[in-house]
Structures are given as structure tokens and as C-alpha cells.
Design an enzyme around this catalytic site. Sequence first.
Site, mmCIF file in Angstrom:
data_model
loop_
_atom_site.group_PDB
_atom_site.id
_atom_site.type_symbol
_atom_site.label_atom_id
_atom_site.label_comp_id
_atom_site.label_asym_id
_atom_site.label_seq_id
_atom_site.Cartn_x
_atom_site.Cartn_y
_atom_site.Cartn_z
ATOM 1 C CB CYS A 85 -0.953 0.016 1.189
ATOM 2 S SG CYS A 85 -0.179 -0.346 2.769
ATOM 3 C CG HIS A 113 -0.754 4.501 3.943
ATOM 4 N ND1 HIS A 113 -1.516 4.263 5.063
ATOM 5 C CD2 HIS A 113 -0.287 3.266 3.559
ATOM 6 C CE1 HIS A 113 -1.519 2.955 5.322
ATOM 7 N NE2 HIS A 113 -0.797 2.338 4.426
#
Lengths: 346, 346, 346, 346
Positions: free
Chosen positions: D145, D238
Site C-alpha cells: 500500500c 497513508h
Amino acid sequence: MEKIKVGILGATGSVGQKFIQLLSEHPYFEITSLAASERSAGKTYKDAVNWFMQTPIPEKISNIIVSTCVPNMDCKIVFSGLDAGVAGEIEEDFAKAGYAVISNSKNHRFDPDVPLMIPEVNSEHLELIKEQKYGKGFIITNPNCSTIGLSIPLKPIDDLFGIETVSVVTMQALSGAGYPGVSSLDIIDNVVPFIGGEEIKMETEPLKILGKYNNGKIEEAKINISAQCNRVAVIDGHLECVSVKLKKEATEDQIIECWKNFSGEPQKLNLPTAPKFPIHYFEQDNLPQPKLQRNIDKGMAVSIGRLRKCSILDYKFVILSHNTIRGAAGAAILNAELLAQKGLVG
Amino acid sequence: MEKIKVGILGATGSVGQKFIQLLSEHPYFEITSLAASERSAGKTYKDAVNWFMQTPIPEKISNIIVSTCVPNMDCKIVFSGLDAGVAGEIEEDFAKAGYAVISNSKNHRFDPDVPLMIPEVNSEHLELIKEQKYGKGFIITNPNCSTIGLSIPLKPIDDLFGIETVSVVTMQALSGAGYPGVSSLDIIDNVVPFIGGEEIKMETEPLKILGKYNNGKIEEAKINISAQCNRVAVIDGHLECVSVKLKKEATEDQIIECWKNFSGEPQKLNLPTAPKFPIHYFEQDNLPQPKLQRNIDKGMAVSIGRLRKCSILDYKFVILSHNTIRGAAGAAILNAELLAQKGLVG
Amino acid sequence: MEKIKVGILGATGSVGQKFIQLLSEHPYFEITSLAASERSAGKTYKDAVNWFMQTPIPEKISNIIVSTCVPNMDCKIVFSGLDAGVAGEIEEDFAKAGYAVISNSKNHRFDPDVPLMIPEVNSEHLELIKEQKYGKGFIITNPNCSTIGLSIPLKPIDDLFGIETVSVVTMQALSGAGYPGVSSLDIIDNVVPFIGGEEIKMETEPLKILGKYNNGKIEEAKINISAQCNRVAVIDGHLECVSVKLKKEATEDQIIECWKNFSGEPQKLNLPTAPKFPIHYFEQDNLPQPKLQRNIDKGMAVSIGRLRKCSILDYKFVILSHNTIRGAAGAAILNAELLAQKGLVG
Amino acid sequence: MEKIKVGILGATGSVGQKFIQLLSEHPYFEITSLAASERSAGKTYKDAVNWFMQTPIPEKISNIIVSTCVPNMDCKIVFSGLDAGVAGEIEEDFAKAGYAVISNSKNHRFDPDVPLMIPEVNSEHLELIKEQKYGKGFIITNPNCSTIGLSIPLKPIDDLFGIETVSVVTMQALSGAGYPGVSSLDIIDNVVPFIGGEEIKMETEPLKILGKYNNGKIEEAKINISAQCNRVAVIDGHLECVSVKLKKEATEDQIIECWKNFSGEPQKLNLPTAPKFPIHYFEQDNLPQPKLQRNIDKGMAVSIGRLRKCSILDYKFVILSHNTIRGAAGAAILNAELLAQKGLVG
């Protein structure tokens, strides 16, 4: 149908931003005017606002020049997200000037000739408008965010079984305090067991909402409500722990059924912002939760769970509703949609 | 006075860690033994534990070899922070083997001959120990974390005015669920309106706690309690919104005064863990708050605020107590201190 | 020794409150005067302040009458927690009037004759005071909160191995923004990758701090620093991810050892607020963490962990320090203690 | 076009749930099979899963009977959200049995004949499939990710100016740890400066992703990457603070322009899950932020802000991407859409 021109009072505030977000693609309404305080007037909206919605400023809105809140706006309806400190007088000025004023502020909620309206609950209160002395213009209001979440589930119970007493403890979201609102230092790893002025609203507004329209007046419901309000570290979604005492006996199944079957004018008229089902009941022990259910039906449905016997009153249960949509901007828009469908504006 | 040797059952769990933190410099007690599950047995404590207290592992504890939970530990008292799944039988085994078992687990709370004790509230329940059939050993328990916070404020009111009915809605901290406990994904920006088994504890435990010792038995108090329990994003400190119906009339001042004057055996005996004042009342509208008041008197005092009339019952108010100190490990230690001072161990 | 009278400028703000909390039982100093803005002047402190520390207002402080910030206060030292908008001039006024001004504000940090001091790092910079033109009074400053946490670990490395380059990315706590500071709506479930003016402070202040005192001047260190600053949902404790390039080779063990052995004037003089060890190094992979290490040594120690090779610069590691204690009020108090011990005040 | 039947391996886990949520109304694919561990096999999906997505389980999925992960499922493509502990072998078994395996797991990412694919970046790596020895079946993987969020912005810079060095510090969301993942006690009011195995993934995966396909092989890019990974109290999204050193000179405008113009195969082929613009650049100082930008383009776009000079490397900037959509399930689905459009499945 040609879209109805609408304006927004208090357009840069948190409720104002929510109005813009929810109205930007509306089938009935077209935002043509934005008004705010002196500080913002004369700037384009995108320069005047500290936008913090999670979708961008709608393209066609961003360059509208913000005006001050005086009634010479090119629109028929104004949505008011003004602070209570200034809302009262400004809203009256607009009503006198012939505008339909759809207010989310508390100032006129208890005017005897102003509807305090939740269209699923008391659309017949619209009749009150005729009593207003503003000429062509008028004011309608929606209740406080925590009151709406409470009043919708109470309505079908009251209709079928009668409600005597309601005890409610809330856990309310941060967006209810506006922006910047609650300091992060005050709420992370914390709960604040007090919200100024909130408990009295919850104890009085439902009495007018659930009251009967009779010959130009509302006869308030006779219900004894006791509220305790808390602020918790949740962004959106008010949770309420409720106990009720009924006038007639009811089984759990009857109550759940009356919630599931509940529906009103917005559903009948198929209003664009109306939830398909105003109330969703969840069987799982640990629901509803703000993060999981607040956005059901675009934030316009109320979620309920944990119906069970109460050893003091008769039943207890948990309610969740989205405080800035079902409890504020969405509520006002639904009010306006009802007016539009009934031919009362435009 | 020579220190009394104590052991901890469930030493690696969250309650076990709190026991170690609170006992590491204790004037009466000295930790000599640590026990946990097979998985930890044989390791040094520092290797066996996932320590997450905010102070480091006490030096002298870190190299103790962890044993299994069998009653051959070199100590007179065992503090039990065991999971309910295993606590019942192990605690009995230790009692039978002559240990004083100070339990934080729920298993034996309703044994008719086991005190469910809060020393400020019902120290006379210690008499029950004589009824136990374990020989030299015995078991005493402290209540559930949310019950303790509730029972202390109820005690002086009940003594003076009598309590008929209690309605309570809790907002409970995450540390109450142990470690790892609640997933961050479940609680950030959220409230969970359900805690398994908690409501029934709050509705029944206070009846025994506030009951009268009479001839080898506890006569339970006749109070009707209804509880609704919620988990919120707070690390430590349970907040409770309470309404009470009294048997006799009382003014607000009388209630506040009875709280401020409240004190019990731990204060009289000047027990090391006893708060100077078990109850603190705050006049400010927005207190108590977990972050601001949970650590008062080293986490052993209960904070109260917002006493006001309730339109349904008589009064409503807000309680705060530290759930892992006043509500768990600190509660058990205070029980042990009372035993020690009364010469019942050692 | 008779206590030295001290006053606090900006006493109602967040730094001011922290000063009061930390000074209330101080062995050297006694708070005799509190000053704040016009709005607070004339009121007792307890009426003027919105106190939000987690311990109550010290009894003897609460009834002090707050004055305005003019230099006729009955004390020798003033601690300044004033906003940068007003601090510059007021602090000069006090210095001219003969007070020792211990400032936490940024205004005079780069005055060539004002020490930017961390007593463990550059206590010899105190010599600069002699260059000041204020007469008997003078000004000394402590660095920005995030700079202090960075400069302490850099000092022993720079002394032994020389530092060429520092890359730092911060995750800074909310208390660094003062009160009310960051809105809860902006930071719950979020990170804000920007703190106004912070990066330039981190890139320039260490150069003066690590500079050499030479003949009435500071020769700035020649280090290339690049900073990126973020605000995260943490109440207290700044975390910093750092990479450094050294002038001489060093092993991991040498660096850890130089941190563990590091100590300075405050430790030698045994100053009351000095941490026993200014730096704690943690071997565990996942430390230091704000919640677990921020309060070590009463918040005055810096915690470090995760020292490892960096493929770009030489080494990388993680720093944690308490931003309102080691990074602000505690830093200023340590400065004042050094002055007192050296006989420069009182 | 008839929909292609797809199955999901690890259907009850957090990535599996996200697959189901994103695929439930997909124009190319139809979920016909769900597989999970023995514990779930034989149950209906709704009984086997602890569903925690914020939209309900799609009606037609909830009654599918979950099977074990053996290759006799009625579908052509399997999406794998399996844990790394079991993914390696099971994915091979499916490939050998003729399935197209679209994996989000790390096990085969560095197999020399397996594409580590981001369709906007390296769709030509699909050629590698021909090298696989599985017969009709094959495996393709998407990166970790945090790597995806980093690699997309690096690609156009690398193409135009060449990248020598990348320094990255991440602040990663909780959903990246799966469910239950991170304990609330570990992350509220905290940051954890460590994520097991994450830094090495970020330092190595981009080298393969940005490598050149050449004659059946990938020649890895020669870039020196140093990563530091942190877990913060954010649900999704993120954030990465990045510095880069370029091979050729570039102005800020050139870099921003290359980002704005960036587009690849998914945009050309108009794949259903493709973001219209893979990269959005924000001019405001304090953007991007997880809460404000993570859902742009249904979570498939990367947001960038704060491009500015770095005094150590050349430029620094901030990246945001949705870790479970762009960084996991959405990434895998985009890979599958590319395969479908190229006629490689079905």
C-alpha cells in the site's frame, strides 16, 4: 420544471457549507446567491470561505461574489445557517421582503406562528404559515440536531401507544459545535458532559413538534422529557440512549413494526432528499454506531437498535442520526422540498 | 512492620500489570510471586509480558520467574486478575490451600458467603468471611469497574434519604476491555452502544454492595436499577449519567454535603491507597471529565458534577471514576489493605 | 536559601499555565506576580483563566490579582509565555527595567547578544548576557519545542563525530499549538502536513544552539538541516524521524554510548528540574512512543530509538520529547535555575 | 459483454471485504465464489464474516456458501487477499489449475516472472506473464500500500528527469494493519514509529516497479531509497513526506506539470476503476490531508502538495493515497481490468 433560485445566509459557516454541498446538484433548486458577514462580502466564495467539506467546492459556486445578509438577493428561497446571535432579525427582514426563509437557527422555533417542522412528523404544521404577518414571505424552521433524531422515532410510538415520559442521554458529535468548535485538546481521550443550551432544547422542542395543529395554533404534546447531553470524540452522528414510558401497552414487536412501517409526506411525495425509509431498525446487539450507520440513505435516515424492556420506564433503545444532514442542512432542504412540491414557493 | 508477601494471578494481563505498577512500592505488601498461563510459565516476567503501562516494569519484578496458577506460591495473599473463563476454579483452589484471595474477577461476586466489597461502603461485609468453608483461606471480591463508580456516590444518599430507583447511562473507557481489547478501527470516530454483560452487572451488583449484613448473610438492597452501557474513545475513566429517585425529600445542598462529608473505614484507618476524600464534587457546568479528573487522589477518588433536578426521577448528575484504579486494581488493593489492618492476613 | 520572587507574563495562556503548574512547589522560586492582557487584568487568577491543566490551580496562586504586562512587578525574574505578536517589545521593557527575562517566545531568539539556550548543550552561551545593553536586566530564550528535542541528541554526536547534514520529519503534538489551537474537526482521523513557520525554526535554531561562543559572539554551526513538520492527533509529545550525515565515521554502539553518557551543567549542578539522564535510548523496535515515554524524568528527558544505517545519509533514528515541558515551560525553568545557581539573579 | 466470473480468496478478511465492496456492481466482473479458511467454509458469507465495511454486505453476496481455498471454484479470475502466511502456495495452486490470480499479497512480488504492477506505471510488465510456467494460469501482483502511493508520483519524474535518491517518512493509516489490527490502547493519543517489514518493502518494491522490461526480464531501477514508517491514528489514507534527488535539473513548475499531465494505460483504455487523473496536485500549504483527499476519484487518485526545494536532496513534497483502495483492493481490481481489456482472461 425550471429550477427555483435559492440563496444561502451564513454561506461560509459550517451549516452554510453543508447547504452548498447538498444543494449543488439539486433537482428543484439552484443556488444563485450567497451571503455572509461584512468580512466576507465582496469576495468570491472560494476566497471568502475556509472550506472543510470532504468534497471540493462546486465549480459554479466558487466564483459567486458573496454579499451581506440584506434582502435584495435574486432568489425566492433563502436557507439560513446564521448564528443565533444574528439570525432572528435578519430572517425576519427577509420574510418581510417576501422571501421564503428556511431556517436552521433556533431564534424563531417557538414563535407561535412558525412551524418547527420535520416533514415526516408534522407536515400539517405548515398551515401555521397562514398565520404569519410577513405578507408573501414566511419563516419555517427545523429543530435542533439532537431533537430531530429523537422526535422521528417517538412519532409512530406516540401515534399508536401514546408517550408519557422520555429519558434521554446523548453522545453528540463534534460537527454539531460548528467550526472550529471544540478544541482537540478538550476532546481527544475525553468526554465533555455538558453542551450549553442543548438539554432544554431536547426537553421542549419535541412538545411542539409532536403537538397537534388546531385552528391556527399548535397544542403542545404533554410529554415529560429529561435530557442529559454529552460531547464525544466523533466527527458526525449523534447517538442517544433513550427510555420511554407509554400510555398503552405495547410489545417489542409492535414497536419495531411501527418504526419499520413509518413513513410520511416526503416519502409519499417522493421528495428528492427524503430517505426511502425514515427509520432503520438493527437487530445486532452492538448497532447502531455512528461510523457504520450515519450515512444510511445519504444521512437522512434514523437508525435504531437495542430495543429492550426498561425496569424503570417501559422500554429503552439506542438512536443514531447524522447531525449535520438529517439534523440540520438536510432537514432544512427537505422542508424546502415540501414547500416546493406543495406549490408554496416559486 | 514486616511486609506481607503477595502473589499475582494473571500477572501478564492488563489488570495484572496494573497490580504490579500499584504494588511496586507498597508499604504493606511485597510481590514475591507471579503466575500466569502455561504460555508464560518458566519465563522471566519481562520476557513473558507485553508490558504497556506508562511507567517501566519495576526493576525487582522484571526478573521474577513466572509460574503457573497453582497454589504453591510463597505468599499469603494472592491478587487475582484472571479472566472469568478460568478465575472461578483457580481462586477456589487457592482459598482451599489457605491463601487470602483478593479477586477482581466476577466469578465469586455473588457467592452468598463472599464479600463484594468497597471498603468505604460496606466494610462490615467482611464478616461474611467467617461463613466461608475454605479453612484458613478465603475469597473477597471487588465489584465491576462501572459498578464501583456508581455505588460510592449512591451510598451516602441511600443512608440519608433512601434510594428507590437509579437510571444510569455509561460512557466507558477502552482500558476496561483489557488488552488488546477494542480495535482502533472500531472506536476512532465512533461509539459502540453495547458492552457484553455489563448492564446486568450494574443492575445487580449494587444491590449486594448496598445490602445489610445480618447474621451471616447479606440482605440485598431494594433498588430498581436500569443501565445502558456504551464504549467511547477514552483511554481511562468511566463517565456515568445518573438519575435517582429518593425515598425522602432532599435538597441539592443536602446531597452535595453528604457527598463531601462521605468517608469510611479506609479513611479512618488511613489505609495507604485510600483517597483522602472518596468523593469530590465540582461546581463547574462541564465537569467532571475523564481527562481532567480521573487521576485525582491517585485515581482512587470519584468525581461528581452537574447535580440538578430531574423531571422524571428526582435528581440527575454525572459521575467519573478511574476504571482500572478505583474500579479494579486499586479497589482490590484497598480491600487487601483493610484485611491487613484488621489483622485478617499476615 | 530564600526563594527568588518570580512573575509570569502571559499567565493565562497555555505556556503560562504550564509555568504555574511546574513552579508551584519550586525549591528556588516563588510566584508573586501574574500578568496578562487588559482583558484579564484586575481579576483574580482563578477568574481570569480558563485553566485546563490536569492538576488543579495551586491554592496560593488562584487568588493573585492579575496585572497588565508592565514592568512594575514585585519580582526579579519574569517568565514570558507571551504570544510572539506582543512578546518582543514587552520583554525588552522588562529587561530595560532590570528584570531577568526568561522567554519562551521566538522574538529575541536570534538577537546576537541573546542566548538561545539549552543548559545541557550550550550553557557557555550565557556569556552573551554581558553584551546586552539593558543594564542590570537581560533576556535569555529557549528554542522552539521541536528544535529542543532535536538539538539535544545532535549535541554529543556533533562533539564526537561532527554533523554535516540533518533531515528531519516531525509528527507534532496538539498542545504545541496552544489552546484552543487545533480544531478537533481538523485532526481526528487526520494528519495536517503543515505547521506555519515551524520548518524554518528547525532549520535555523540548531545552528545557533550548536554554535561556538567566541569573544562576545556565537559562530553558528555549519550544518545543513532540512525539516518537514506535521501535526498529528497526539496530546503531548513530539516525535521526530531523523537522518544524519557525520563528518567522521561512527559505529552504532559509539553513537548509543555517546547518548547514554551525555550530561551537562544541569546534571553537574543538580538543578531541580534537570533530568538525571538527558537522553534515554530504547532498544525495542517500536519505541519511543509519545504515550509511553513523554513523561520520563518528569517530561525533561529526550527518548531515542531505532538507530540504524541510512542508505542516503549515514544513520537514522527516532526522537521523542515532551513539547510543553522539555520543549517549553520546563526548558525556560531550567534556564532560570542555571542563572540562579550561577548567581546571576537574586 | 458477458461478465467474467471471479472468486475471492480470503473473502472474510479486511482486504476480502474491500474486494466485495468494490466488485459488487462491477461492469466486467461478477463474484461467483468466495473462499476462506476451514473455520468459515460451509457457512453462508453473512454468517462467516465479521463485516465492518461502511456499506452493507451486497444482497447477492450474503448467501454465497464460503468454500475452502482449493482450485475448484467456478470462475476464471481469483482475487487474493490472503495472509502472507498462506498466500504463496495457494496462489500457485490456483495458477497451476489455470486461474488468473490477481494477488494483493507479498509472496510472489519478487518472483522474476511475476509482474509487480501498477497499470499507470508499468503495464508493459504484463509481458512477464509469458515467462510463467503455470500453463494457462498465471499470477500478477500489486505492490504494498505505501509503495503504490510513492511509485505513482515518482514515475513521471523518473521518466523526465531521472531519480537518484528518495527519502520517505510515512504516517500510515490503521486500516493497513487489517482487522482487528492495532489496539485502540496503542494508538489513541499516540504514534507508533515502527511497522514490521514495511520499510524494506518501500525500499525495494519501487525498484522493480520502475524497472524496464527487457527480453523476458525486469531490469531494476537504480534508485537509492531510504524509508521510515510510522503508524498514526488515522482510519484510512497513508501520508508520506518525500525528498528526491534528480539526475537532471527540473523546476518546480516542470515537476508539477509532469504530475498533472501524468496518465497511463488505464486512462487510455478508460478502465472502470481508473481515476480520471491519477495525480492531483494541491497548491494550498496544508494539503493533502487524509480526511480531505483520500476519497478523491473514488479513492484511486494520489494527492500531492507542498512541493518545495530541499536543502539536502533537490525537492521535497507530501503524498497522500488511500491505502485500502488505491493501495490494495482497488489496485488489484485495476490490474484485473487491464487483463480483461487486453483479452488476457475470459
